[in-house]
Design an enzyme around this catalytic site. Structure first.
Site, PDB file in Angstrom:
ATOM      1  N   GLY A 143       0.817  -1.215   0.000  1.00  0.00           N
ATOM      2  CA  GLY A 143       0.000   0.000   0.000  1.00  0.00           C
ATOM      3  C   GLY A 143       0.846   1.258   0.000  1.00  0.00           C
ATOM      4  N   ALA A 144       1.840   1.304   0.874  1.00  0.00           N
ATOM      5  CA  ALA A 144       2.660   2.501   0.996  1.00  0.00           C
ATOM      6  C   ALA A 144       3.845   2.211   1.901  1.00  0.00           C
ATOM      7  CB  ALA A 144       1.845   3.644   1.587  1.00  0.00           C
ATOM      8  N   HIS A 190      -1.753   6.237   8.571  1.00  0.00           N
ATOM      9  CA  HIS A 190      -0.891   5.133   9.033  1.00  0.00           C
ATOM     10  C   HIS A 190       0.585   5.453   8.777  1.00  0.00           C
ATOM     11  CE1 HIS A 190       0.038   0.770   9.719  1.00  0.00           C
ATOM     12  NE2 HIS A 190       1.036   1.065   8.888  1.00  0.00           N
ATOM     13  N   GLU A 191       0.897   5.815   7.547  1.00  0.00           N
ATOM     14  CA  GLU A 191       2.306   6.070   7.217  1.00  0.00           C
ATOM     15  C   GLU A 191       2.815   7.283   7.986  1.00  0.00           C
ATOM     16  OE1 GLU A 191       3.516   3.625   5.802  1.00  0.00           O
ATOM     17  OE2 GLU A 191       1.663   2.813   4.975  1.00  0.00           O
TER      18      GLU A 191
HETATM   19  N1  B3K Z   1       6.023  -0.750   6.342  1.00  0.00           N
HETATM   20  C1  B3K Z   1       5.445  -0.868   5.043  1.00  0.00           C
HETATM   21  C2  B3K Z   1       5.428  -2.239   4.504  1.00  0.00           C
HETATM   22  C3  B3K Z   1       6.700  -2.698   3.919  1.00  0.00           C
HETATM   23  C4  B3K Z   1       6.546  -3.990   3.189  1.00  0.00           C
HETATM   24  C5  B3K Z   1       7.786  -4.713   2.963  1.00  0.00           C
HETATM   25  N2  B3K Z   1       7.617  -5.896   2.166  1.00  0.00           N
HETATM   26  C6  B3K Z   1       4.061  -0.326   4.985  1.00  0.00           C
HETATM   27  C7  B3K Z   1       3.375  -0.118   6.258  1.00  0.00           C
HETATM   28  O1  B3K Z   1       3.013  -1.025   6.963  1.00  0.00           O
HETATM   29  O2  B3K Z   1       3.188   1.003   6.635  1.00  0.00           O
HETATM   30 ZN    ZN Z   2       2.815   0.148   8.711  1.00  0.00          ZN
END
Ligand code: B3K
Ligand code: ZN
Length: 884
Positions: free
Chosen positions: A264-265, A300-301
């Site tokens: 997703g991001a 979320h991010e």
């Molecule tokens: N931390 C990333 C996901 C990374 C995926 C690696 N294969 C997105 C998230 O959970 O915010």
């Molecule tokens: Zn995350």
């Protein structure tokens, strides 16, 4: 590569630290040069005093390696199996390397790659080692200074994490920008972006008065589609200040949206990279659900900046430290800004449908896994969503104020550190003098606990006796489980729907009981009359509850439970009973399923209940998901599940037709024109489209009602927004091939140049349960809008068919299985992460009848025998086939 299993118990602190890193990246599509200078220091806490410096590196063409300014000859270092090892005597040194990489050939979308001619990176979990040599582990945190060099014409925009230090022209039509990120970070949070991009700019003033420049970068054709994402970002920034006291820390916050993205991001420090699906939205191109999820993912991010970036993970076993916590935070954000009950219902549906199933299958793992082969296989519903449930239970046990105290202590203690789930729980515990020792079993024991409850009312004593028993099924990693701490939220209803008061252990109306033992009795006092129980309110723990309630009791709760989640859950339970009876009849050869009156009247009352908001009524009218129904059945017969569920929906649609029509018309009149995205308006549209869906629903193999089809077609034509247009299109497509095809043609002609809208077009066709869908899907593989290299397209077509369309995917002839195997094998050659995710439906093979078991198992074995499969896929296949 042939990766080996790695274990949490083997963790060792890094022998060397890299306090500072300087990068100089000269971009060229097929030949990018990466120069790195690593300032290295021995770790005083290392357990290996004389260790060599070991750097990870994969797919790198090494040109130069120097130690303290002196070039090293090949015999002065070792390089094998992706590890570069340089013996060093001193306690400090500088390592310089120059490597070449090929972003254009990078189709696994991990490391530095290209999307629509632009450059971007994805480094979590282990992508940075595909950019340069580095200790690619989250407990090595470094201050990065990054110079990006590119052609002025092809790459007018050059970005990296942090604040801009310098930029300027270079010879030969090149230019550069140097970015400095003052916050030490693990390399998985590194990002670099370059290309022909335009930005929507804005600003945000933090609570302490600092101005932060905000920018969302997109391809020029997408300019004008970022307004909603920007508004969501600002709302999220304010919310984190207010609810958690967390302020943003850099001078700028940048987001890039790309069409090619595995997930997703990604929360790279100050420079998030997003799948364009979670950024771009206009009323004409995005549905209310899209608007909603954009807000959730942006938040979320952004929230990761504190939970993940400022405080990060010691090792990848601790992934839920940042993911579970950040999911909890984004859930709370969405609940605060929109409908809390509806958000909770959606999240619980996901846990029950997806996470419970995962927890019962061969890939089951604890929230903090004890071992893994490929970490990318552990970005799961368990780590994310069950992880968030663990945080939520601790929130319940401590209360909002206590939880906030614990969070404050967590940030105070660990800012700038790489820590463990134990550290997190310790902060919550210490701030509240609460003992979480037993609670922590939730982190190490996989499987969904089951809670069996019986109750007895003692009228003479005004007492209710509750007898509870918990158990947890064995999982591949562990046979015997110790009892969990389970907060059981509850309430009592009088037979007329009033909330009844009670007391427990001297406390009046406690919100929850805390279960700690395998078997435990509770006595509730001062219960004035025999109550109807409302248990597990708001889904207070991720468990399967077994508690018998009659249809009358469930109807009462559906109508009157003060807990909205409890109303929904009662409705689901009521429907599930009817569905299971129907399935039993179906399996005995009876096709005439009946609609129980309690269910019919319950649903009708819910539809008419003007006290409840529209969004709540819409989600509560949805029958249990096929996934959830399937979990109640052994062996699982997907045809029976589909058939009975569809039949019951059709019956509800017919028998409540006047009511559905009445609401459909009224909601249409009340709707705001033109479209606005607000919680209230989205709720109204959701309920109206739910009515339409019931009105168009016909029993399997039965023709659709001509008047209702016409109603759907009219809505499709008249819609001024994607939400209503797509809902109508989907209802018609699922009801009638010919009429659906005509609308699909029209939709294609209108939207063929918009990739995100085309994803919807593909997905809708792949999810259509009518016969002939697989042939359609195969044909679409060759359609110009499809692209096997693009993960969104693969998800839209392959996952919509194999994961959403259970009826067709599991067709008796095995053609669905053959199709998925071929897709997985093909995709695995260039994008193992996506291939492995697509293969997930096969992991469930043991739950089906003998023929289907055999069909899926044969595909798993064939995939495993193929040469050169990825480590990702191999781990999934071996675990799926393992005869434990
Ligand atoms: N931390 C990333 C996901 C990374 C995926 C690696 N294969 C997105 C998230 O959970 O915010
Ligand atoms: Zn995350």
């Amino acid at each position: 590569m042939n990766k080996k299993t790695i274990y949490l118990k083997d963790y060792l602190p890094p022998a060397w630290l890299i306090p500072e890193t300087e990068l100089r990246v000269t971009l060229a599509p097929e030949d990018t040069q990466v120069e790195a200078i690593l300032h290295c220091k021995r770790n005083p806490h290392s357990k290996e005093p004389n260790a060599a410096i070991v750097l990870n590196g994969e797919r790198l063409q090494l040109e130069r390696l120097a130690l303290n300014g002196r070039d090293l000859a090949a015999r002065e270092y070792g390089y094998a199996e992706g590890l570069l090892s340089i013996p060093v005597q001193a306690d400090e040194c500088t390592i310089a390397s120059t490597v070449r990489i090929n972003p254009a050939a990078n189709l696994e979308l991990d490391g530095l790659y290209r999307s629509a001619g632009n450059y971007c990176t994805q480094c979590e979990a282990e992508g940075f080692r595909k950019i340069t040599f580095f200790p690619d582990r989250p407990d090595v945190m470094s201050v990065f200074t990054t110079t990006v060099i590119g052609e002025k014409t092809a790459c007018p925009v050059l970005l990296a994490n942090g604040n801009l230090r310098e930029q300027g022209e270079l010879a030969g039509g090149l230019h550069f920008a140097t970015w400095h990120d003052p916050f030490p970070k693990p390399c998985y949070l590194f990002a670099l972006v370059a290309g022909n991009l335009v930005a929507l700019e804005d600003s945000f003033t933090t609570k302490s008065g600092r101005r932060v420049a905000l920018a969302i970068y997109v391809e020029p054709r997408n300019a004008g589609k970022c307004g909603h994402a920007m508004a969501a970002l600002k709302t999220a920034m304010r919310w984190d200040e207010e609810r958690f006291g967390r302020e943003y820390d850099l001078d700028n916050f940048k987001i890039l949206a790309v069409d090619d993205f595995n997930m997703g991001a990604m929360e790279n420090k100050g420079l998030n990279v997003f799948n364009s699906k979670y950024v771009l939205a206009l009323p004409e191109t995005a549905t209310d659900t899209d608007f909603d999820s954009i807000g959730g993912v942006i938040a979320h991010e952004y929230f990761h900046n504190w939970t993940g970036n400022r405080v990060t993970c010691r090792d990848w076993f601790q992934l839920s430290l940042k993911e579970g916590l950040t999911v909890f935070r984004d859930q709370e954000f969405s609940s605060d800004i929109a409908s809390r009950p509806v958000k909770r219902i959606r999240d619980v549906n996901l846990i029950r449908s997806i996470q419970f199933r995962e927890d019962a299958g061969p890939m089951a793992h604890p929230v903090r896994p004890a071992s893994f082969v490929e970490i990318n296989n552990f970005y799961t519903a368990t780590v994310y969503d069950k992880g968030a449930e663990l945080i939520r239970m601790m929130h319940t046990l401590l209360g909002e104020a206590g939880f906030r105290r614990g969070m404050d202590l967590y940030f105070e203690r660990h800012d700038g550190q790489a820590v463990t789930c134990d550290d997190f729980v310790a902060a919550l515990a210490d701030a509240n003098h609460h003992d979480f020792t037993q609670f922590k079993r939730w982190y190490s024991q996989a499987g969904t606990p089951e809670l069996f409850v019986t109750s007895r009312y003692d009228a003479a004593g005004g007492r209710l006796l509750l007898r509870l028993r918990q158990s947890c099924p064995a999982t591949p990693d562990m046979a015997e489980k110790k009892p969990f701490v389970i907060p059981l939220a509850l309430g009592l209803l009088a037979r007329d729907g009033r909330e009844l008061s009670f007391s427990h252990a001297g406390r009046k109306n406690p919100a929850f009981l805390t279960i700690t033992q395998k078997e435990q009795d509770f006595v509730l006092d001062e219960v004035a009359e025999e109550p109807v129980l409302s248990l597990l309110r708001n889904f207070s723990a991720p468990v399967k509850l077994h508690f018998d309630q009659s249809d009358e009791e469930l109807s009462l709760r559906l109508g009157y439970d003060r807990d909205p989640w409890g109303r929904w859950d009662a409705g689901q339970h009521l429907a599930l009973k009817a569905l299971m009876q129907g399935i039993e009849q179906f399996r005995q050869g009876h096709q005439n399923i009946t609609l129980p009156d309690t269910l019919k009247h319950g649903m009708a009352a819910l539809l008419d209940d003007e006290r409840a908001d529209a969004a709540f009524r819409a989600v509560s009218l949805v029958l249990p998901t096929e996934n959830w129904i399937g979990q109640q059945m052994a062996p699982l017969d997907p045809e029976a599940v589909f058939w009975v569920r569809q039949r019951l929906r059709a019956l509800l649609g017919q028998e409540l037709r006047p009511a559905f029509l009445r609401h459909y018309e009224a909601l249409g009149k009340a709707a705001h024109r033109p479209y606005v995205y607000t919680t209230a308006e989205a709720g109204r549209r959701a309920l109206r489209n739910m009515c339409l869906d019931y009105l168009l629903c016909c029993a399997p193999e039965a023709p659709a009602d001509a008047d209702m089809l016409a109603l759907g077609e009219r809505q499709y034509r008249e819609a001024d927004n994607m939400t209503d247009g797509l809902a109508a299109l989907s209802a018609v497509v699922n009801a009638d091939r010919e009429r659906g095809d005509a609308l699909l043609q029209d939709f294609l002609a209108k939207w063929q140049t918009d990739p995100l809208v085309m994803d919807k077009w593909l997905s809708l066709q792949a999810a259509c349960p009518l016969p002939g869908t697989l042939a359609r899907v195969r044909a679409l593989l060759r359609h110009p809008v499809f692209d096997l290299k693009n993960p969104n397209k693969v998800r839209a077509l392959v996952a919509s068919f194999c994961a959403l369309n259970q009826r067709q995917f599991h067709a008796r002839d095995g053609a669905g299985y053959e199709f998925l195997k071929a897709m997985v094998a093909k995709i695995d050659r260039f994008n193992p992460q996506i291939a492995t995710r697509m293969a997930a439906p096969f992991t469930q093979w043991r739950r089906y009848d003998a023929d289907r078991q055999q069909g899926m198992r044969a595909q798993l074995e064939e995939l495993l025998q193929a040469e050169d499969i990825s480590d990702d896929l191999k781990e999934l296949l071996e675990k799926s086939l393992w005869e434990g």
